[in-house]
Design an enzyme around this catalytic site. Structure first.
Site, short mmCIF file in Angstrom:
data_model
loop_
_atom_site.label_atom_id
_atom_site.label_comp_id
_atom_site.label_asym_id
_atom_site.label_seq_id
_atom_site.Cartn_x
_atom_site.Cartn_y
_atom_site.Cartn_z
CB CYS A 27 59.97 41.44 -49.21
SG CYS A 27 59.64 42.91 -48.76
CB CYS A 46 60.55 45.04 -45.23
SG CYS A 46 59.03 45.32 -46.22
CB SER A 47 61.22 40.62 -44.09
OG SER A 47 60.27 41.19 -43.14
#
Lengths: 103, 197
Positions: free
Chosen positions: B101, B104-105
């Site tokens: 990603c 972000c995460s």
């Protein structure tokens, strides 16, 4: 303008395989996000989490840990929505600090 | 509130406690609810993803359903995935997949647990989309040149999981034994599973 979070394709260092055991408070940040965004409360959207993280300054974004950014965004969202006030939060933070000092 | 003070770890730990206390005082959450969430997250690990992979290796019809719709396939095994769209990408002899990603995460956390630290790092997020073979090599995974490498960038609403290639030498193994072979990193795509026997 490219946001600080938008880092795909930029130069960066070697991948280090860090595995970090999450601390109790970090897990509780995660838990708060799950509870606040649950449908029955609907007090926070994932978009609000992201917007408040993505609007951090570049220095803060890089310096802060993952759940530090989350906690910042949760507090900001709750203030923006009027769920809590800055004054309330300031008082509770001062109480926490006093507790830490006694501990 | 502006940027974090220098003692940032202690500052955000205190802020978590402060916000939790305020939410409890206002009757928005209870301490028991917070603890239940923590326990539920602790219980989620890549073993859930591994269970889906083992089923797919044993049951071609399940595999077809999983590749057509990951969320429904997870629910079929009683695994909760929430409202997100889960896409399972299949490794073959010719194609290897890896997930990231960049923004972000985002991660299939309902099936794999909380993402490892490196998945959220600047190094991984920046470089795996630009130099994926080099990044995989840093994880000890060297792909032959004739294997196509596909990188999948997740979003807040759409998560990926890799279906690793079934190791050779596992004919006749049951699902539990196969599931035990599957590693978290193979479900992210930074590792391949070694052949057996």
């Amino acid at each position: 303008m490219r946001g600080v979070h938008d880092m795909g394709g930029l130069p960066a260092g070697r991948c280090e395989r860090d595995e970090h055991e999450y601390e109790r408070w970090e897990k509780r940040v995660d838990a708060l996000m799950m509870l606040l965004s649950a449908q029955d409360r609907d007090l926070m959207k994932v978009d609000e989490l992201r917007r408040n993280i993505e609007s951090l300054g570049a220095d803060a974004y890089d310096r802060m840990g993952y759940y530090e950014r989350w906690m910042h965004a949760i507090a900001q969202t709750l203030i923006q929505r009027g769920v809590i006030t800055i004054d309330e939060l300031g008082r509770k933070l001062a109480e926490q600090e006093a507790r830490d000092e006694r501990a | 509130m502006s940027a974090a003070p220098s003692d940032s770890a202690g500052y955000y730990r205190r802020m978590q406690a402060a916000v939790e206390e305020l939410l409890i005082l206002k009757g928005i959450v209870t301490p028991a609810e917070v603890q239940r969430q923590v326990d539920a997250m602790d219980a989620r690990s890549y073993k859930r993803g591994a269970q889906m992979v083992a089923r797919a290796w044993c049951d071609p019809a399940y595999k077809a359903r999983m590749l057509a719709g990951g969320s429904a396939a997870a629910e079929e095994l009683g695994l909760e995935v929430g409202p997100l769209r889960l896409i399972v990408v299949e490794n073959t002899a010719r194609v290897h997949n890896v997930i990231v990603c960049t923004l972000c995460s985002c991660y299939p956390r309902m099936l794999l647990g909380i993402p490892p630290e490196w998945y959220k790092s600047r190094a991984y997020r920046s470089r795996v989309v630009r130099a994926p073979r080099a990044v995989l090599a840093e994880f000890g995974t060297v792909l032959p040149d004739d294997v196509e490498l596909r990188v999948h960038d997740s979003t807040a609403d759409m998560r990926y999981m890799v279906l690793p290639l079934r190791p050779r030498g596992t004919d006749g193994w049951d699902e539990a034994r196969l599931a035990a072979l599957v590693t978290r990193d193979s479900l992210i795509g930074v590792a391949r599973l070694p052949d057996q026997g």
